[in-house]
Design a protein around this motif. Structure first.
Motif, PDB file in Angstrom:
ATOM      1  N   ASP A   1       0.811  -1.225   0.000  1.00  0.00           N
ATOM      2  CA  ASP A   1       0.000   0.000   0.000  1.00  0.00           C
ATOM      3  C   ASP A   1       0.839   1.267   0.000  1.00  0.00           C
ATOM      4  O   ASP A   1       0.562   2.226  -0.714  1.00  0.00           O
ATOM      5  CB  ASP A   1      -0.947   0.012   1.202  1.00  0.00           C
ATOM      6  CG  ASP A   1      -2.122  -0.945   0.979  1.00  0.00           C
ATOM      7  OD1 ASP A   1      -2.250  -1.450  -0.159  1.00  0.00           O
ATOM      8  OD2 ASP A   1      -2.881  -1.193   1.927  1.00  0.00           O
ATOM      9  N   GLU A   2       1.880   1.250   0.798  1.00  0.00           N
ATOM     10  CA  GLU A   2       2.728   2.424   0.936  1.00  0.00           C
ATOM     11  C   GLU A   2       3.400   2.800  -0.384  1.00  0.00           C
ATOM     12  O   GLU A   2       3.510   3.959  -0.753  1.00  0.00           O
ATOM     13  CB  GLU A   2       3.791   2.102   1.996  1.00  0.00           C
ATOM     14  CG  GLU A   2       4.730   3.231   2.332  1.00  0.00           C
ATOM     15  CD  GLU A   2       4.096   4.233   3.286  1.00  0.00           C
ATOM     16  OE1 GLU A   2       4.571   5.385   3.260  1.00  0.00           O
ATOM     17  OE2 GLU A   2       3.164   3.871   4.027  1.00  0.00           O
ATOM     18  N   TYR A   3       3.867   1.787  -1.105  1.00  0.00           N
ATOM     19  CA  TYR A   3       4.677   2.029  -2.298  1.00  0.00           C
ATOM     20  C   TYR A   3       3.887   2.054  -3.601  1.00  0.00           C
ATOM     21  O   TYR A   3       4.273   2.722  -4.547  1.00  0.00           O
ATOM     22  CB  TYR A   3       5.768   0.965  -2.421  1.00  0.00           C
ATOM     23  CG  TYR A   3       6.850   1.058  -1.381  1.00  0.00           C
ATOM     24  CD1 TYR A   3       7.404   2.289  -1.022  1.00  0.00           C
ATOM     25  CD2 TYR A   3       7.336  -0.089  -0.753  1.00  0.00           C
ATOM     26  CE1 TYR A   3       8.407   2.377  -0.074  1.00  0.00           C
ATOM     27  CE2 TYR A   3       8.354  -0.013   0.201  1.00  0.00           C
ATOM     28  CZ  TYR A   3       8.880   1.227   0.543  1.00  0.00           C
ATOM     29  OH  TYR A   3       9.869   1.308   1.475  1.00  0.00           O
ATOM     30  N   PHE A   4       2.808   1.284  -3.669  1.00  0.00           N
ATOM     31  CA  PHE A   4       2.197   1.104  -4.987  1.00  0.00           C
ATOM     32  C   PHE A   4       0.716   1.443  -5.088  1.00  0.00           C
ATOM     33  O   PHE A   4       0.116   1.256  -6.127  1.00  0.00           O
ATOM     34  CB  PHE A   4       2.450  -0.336  -5.482  1.00  0.00           C
ATOM     35  CG  PHE A   4       3.904  -0.607  -5.730  1.00  0.00           C
ATOM     36  CD1 PHE A   4       4.584   0.043  -6.753  1.00  0.00           C
ATOM     37  CD2 PHE A   4       4.617  -1.482  -4.923  1.00  0.00           C
ATOM     38  CE1 PHE A   4       5.933  -0.175  -6.980  1.00  0.00           C
ATOM     39  CE2 PHE A   4       5.975  -1.710  -5.142  1.00  0.00           C
ATOM     40  CZ  PHE A   4       6.634  -1.057  -6.171  1.00  0.00           C
ATOM     41  N   LYS A   5       0.138   1.981  -4.020  1.00  0.00           N
ATOM     42  CA  LYS A   5      -1.286   2.286  -4.109  1.00  0.00           C
ATOM     43  C   LYS A   5      -1.578   3.526  -4.959  1.00  0.00           C
ATOM     44  O   LYS A   5      -2.592   3.609  -5.643  1.00  0.00           O
ATOM     45  CB  LYS A   5      -1.870   2.479  -2.696  1.00  0.00           C
ATOM     46  CG  LYS A   5      -3.365   2.201  -2.649  1.00  0.00           C
ATOM     47  CD  LYS A   5      -3.866   2.117  -1.211  1.00  0.00           C
ATOM     48  CE  LYS A   5      -5.341   1.796  -1.166  1.00  0.00           C
ATOM     49  NZ  LYS A   5      -5.602   0.363  -1.421  1.00  0.00           N
ATOM     50  N   ARG A   6      -0.653   4.497  -4.921  1.00  0.00           N
ATOM     51  CA  ARG A   6      -0.886   5.775  -5.614  1.00  0.00           C
ATOM     52  C   ARG A   6      -1.188   5.582  -7.099  1.00  0.00           C
ATOM     53  O   ARG A   6      -0.640   4.689  -7.736  1.00  0.00           O
ATOM     54  CB  ARG A   6       0.328   6.690  -5.417  1.00  0.00           C
ATOM     55  CG  ARG A   6       1.582   6.150  -6.038  1.00  0.00           C
ATOM     56  CD  ARG A   6       2.837   6.852  -5.529  1.00  0.00           C
ATOM     57  NE  ARG A   6       3.230   6.377  -4.214  1.00  0.00           N
ATOM     58  CZ  ARG A   6       4.489   6.326  -3.778  1.00  0.00           C
ATOM     59  NH1 ARG A   6       5.475   6.758  -4.540  1.00  0.00           N
ATOM     60  NH2 ARG A   6       4.778   5.883  -2.583  1.00  0.00           N
ATOM     61  N   LYS A   7      -2.046   6.438  -7.620  1.00  0.00           N
ATOM     62  CA  LYS A   7      -2.503   6.280  -9.006  1.00  0.00           C
ATOM     63  C   LYS A   7      -1.504   6.891  -9.989  1.00  0.00           C
ATOM     64  O   LYS A   7      -1.833   7.811 -10.759  1.00  0.00           O
ATOM     65  CB  LYS A   7      -3.878   6.946  -9.187  1.00  0.00           C
ATOM     66  CG  LYS A   7      -4.965   6.312  -8.334  1.00  0.00           C
ATOM     67  CD  LYS A   7      -5.512   5.070  -9.022  1.00  0.00           C
ATOM     68  CE  LYS A   7      -6.686   4.473  -8.251  1.00  0.00           C
ATOM     69  NZ  LYS A   7      -6.580   3.007  -8.183  1.00  0.00           N
ATOM     70  N   ALA A   8      -0.292   6.428  -9.944  1.00  0.00           N
ATOM     71  CA  ALA A   8       0.760   6.942 -10.818  1.00  0.00           C
ATOM     72  C   ALA A   8       1.857   5.894 -10.885  1.00  0.00           C
ATOM     73  O   ALA A   8       1.893   4.981 -10.053  1.00  0.00           O
ATOM     74  CB  ALA A   8       1.312   8.249 -10.252  1.00  0.00           C
TER      75      ALA A   8
END
Length: 282
Positions: free
Chosen positions: A107-114
């Motif tokens: 979640d910390e590293y890969f949740k962002r929509k970019a």
């Protein structure tokens, strides 16, 4: 090798682990994402056992691509720069190809929509940690699958710490001791540098100090230099590479496959694996 036996038949049942920062159809088509996909697909169609790993970037549509979490593989914590980061593994099948793609998620590293940078094109400050997490996540998952690859083929800078980690952090790992490391190089990278602490975060993992030094200035070329220095073989994935990389490749001991046009892709890669990579003695 008998000239009339195609190298592809001799590659049947070999195991190749493809690790790429980008793969179509999950991310937009680029030279990197489509080459990584096509090479894996073609090898798979020739009877090679393939697995593909990529990061689970937040822009990937999980519903459309039918990603689902693999509970038995998830739930480990990876230590990144002295922090516990939970590893989540998702998997999807490429329709028609019956190929499995594994997604490394957190979640910390890969949740962002970019993918690599924010809307102002500014690189994420934690791209270095995302790279370390991805490299460790791939290896830990392969260990859990108990799947020993003959070849590990790396594509894209976000995956480019893997050769270093295989050679150093995981050098005592019996499952991967016989694996040959191939890195494909692409010209499209990023401007500027990643986090200035990157080399120290890598050193935290007891990586040989000299090998971490190239990451003191973590720009695109230096990250690829680290991958080249720790690979058995190099594939030129782009027709033109920066001069500095070209001369670095020449000075390395790695076997090299020159850039291939799409129609030659399959035979050229399979023959290269067979003749130049698997034949390398330890």
């Amino acid at each position: 090798m008998h000239p009339h036996i195609k190298s592809s038949t001799l590659m049947k049942d070999k195991r190749i682990l493809y690790v790429s920062s980008e793969v179509t159809p999950y991310l937009p088509e680029t030279e990197l994402s489509s080459t990584a996909f096509n090479v894996a697909k073609q090898a798979h169609s020739k009877g090679v056992q393939t697995r593909i790993f990529m990061p689970r970037f937040g822009v990937i549509n999980e519903r459309r691509h039918q990603l689902h979490e693999v509970i038995r593989l998830s739930g480990m914590n990876l230590i990144i720069n002295d922090m516990d980061m939970p590893l989540i593994i998702k998997v999807a099948s490429i329709p028609k190809e019956r190929m499995q793609v594994y997604f490394i998620d957190n979640d910390e590293y890969f949740k962002r929509k970019a993918v690599y940078s924010d809307e102002d094109e500014k690189l994420f400050d934690d791209n270095d940690e995302r790279m370390i997490f991805f490299a460790k996540g791939v290896v830990e998952t392969v260990k859990k699958l108990n799947w020993a690859p003959d070849i590990i083929h790396v594509h894209g800078w976000m995956a480019s710490l893997l050769p270093l980690y295989l050679r150093e952090f995981y050098k005592e790992e019996p499952l991967l001791n016989g694996s040959k490391i191939v890195t494909s190089l692409y010209s499209k990278g990023f401007e500027g540098e990643l986090n200035s602490e990157m080399a120290n975060k890598v050193r935290f993992d007891k990586i040989d100090d000299a090998k971490a030094t190239v990451l003191e200035s973590p720009n695109h070329i230096n990250i690829l230099k680290s991958a080249i220095a720790n690979s058995d073989a190099i594939v030129k994935g782009s027709e033109e590479l920066p001069e500095e990389l070209e001369s670095f490749i020449k000075e390395s001991d790695a076997q090299v496959l020159e850039f291939q046009s799409e129609e030659n892709l399959t035979e050229a890669y399979l023959e290269f694996y067979r003749e130049n990579v698997l034949e390398l003695s330890e």
